[in-house]
Design a protein around this motif. Structure first.
Motif: not given
Length: 306
Positions: A6-7, A10-11, A57-58, A61-62, A64-65
């Motif tokens: 996830r990190t 997103r990075r 990016v959005a 985020y979804l 990687t939940q």
């Protein structure tokens, strides 16, 4: 899926967004100062990149939940849709660039602007930045099995080529060949179109449940047959569910062994196959080898039986 993935995703997404915004602003400023259509088309390209990278990016985020009650297998299957949204934005940007370029070519007096050192500098800087982003995103996308990042990497790779094409137009305009400026914009537009095509081609398979590459299927079979008590395997089915692979297969074992031992073998094979990074779920059915269900494998070099 761990926190590390996830990190990392997103990075990368935030970095791509930040770079695209900076490039769009720089190119727009040079376009305003020089009037170069080639630089202007690159500004539109970078603006489109900024918009879709925000969507990426959005979307990351979804995707990687962590798994929840409604999505017990996680949210990774959203990623191919994010990639197709990227492709839609790419196609729109290409249409705008090609329209402006063709319109300029058909006009009686093509624009002669854009032969300044400022235009050359921003295009060289853009090509360098996009080359670094391409390598970074491709490495991260392959390492993390992220089709959205691989799609972004391919867009960055083609952005290098379009920046070079725009650079040729700018230099040509400075040398007294103003038609090269809109011609370069046409090349930029075609390059953007090809990027969209690549993204669609690569992600449709994830959505329709296509089979993975042959080498992955062979690795699945080898891991099943590596177990010392597995006598054979058949009915191996592997297909994409989103960016990950679901696997089902039958293994043959000695028919006289206890149910407890057969269950233990099944669990060990499942864990071995599931440890392949691209694989998500694994379903193994245990058959007694005496049924004679062994089959010849179509994949070269991979036996189904002993």
């Amino acid at each position: 899926m761990g926190v590390d993935r996830r990190t990392a995703l997103r990075r990368v997404g935030l970095l791509v967004f930040a770079v695209n915004v900076c490039l769009a602003a720089a190119k727009a400023g040079v376009w305003y100062a020089t009037g170069s259509l080639a630089v202007g088309s690159e500004a539109v390209n970078s603006l489109s990149d900024s918009a879709y990278s925000l969507v990426v990016v959005a979307g990351l985020y979804l995707t990687t939940q962590p798994p929840d009650f409604e999505h017990p297998h996680g949210h990774e299957r959203i990623e191919p849709f994010v990639s197709l949204f990227v492709a839609a934005g790419v196609f729109l940007a290409a249409g705008g660039v090609l329209y402006s370029a063709v319109r300029s070519l058909l006009s009686p007096a093509p624009s002669a602007g854009g032969g300044s050192a400022l235009a050359v500098g921003v295009l060289v800087g853009s090509a360098a930045a996009k080359l670094l982003l391409y390598r970074y995103c491709l490495r991260a996308g392959r390492r993390r099995d992220s089709p959205a990042l691989v799609a972004t990497a391919k867009d960055n790779r083609n952005d290098v080529l379009t920046a070079v094409a725009a650079l040729v137009g700018v230099v040509g305009a400075a040398a007294g060949y103003p038609t090269l400026d809109p011609l370069a914009a046409v090349v930029v537009g075609v390059g953007i179109l090809y990027t969209g095509y690549e993204i669609v081609r690569d992600n449709v398979g994830y959505l329709v449940g296509a089979a993975p590459p042959d080498d992955l299927r062979e690795e699945i079979l080898r891991r099943a047959l590596d177990h010392p008590e597995v006598r054979g395997a058949h009915d191996v089915i592997a297909h994409y569910v989103g960016p990950e692979v679901d696997v089902s297969l039958h293994i043959e074992v000695e028919g006289e062994m206890s149910l407890n031992r057969a269950h233990a073998i099944e669990t060990e094979v499942v864990e071995s196959v599931r440890s392949i990074p691209a694989v998500d779920d694994v379903f193994v059915h245990v058959d007694p080898k005496e049924l004679g269900e062994w089959k010849v494998d179509d994949a070269p070099g991979v036996p189904f039986t002993e």
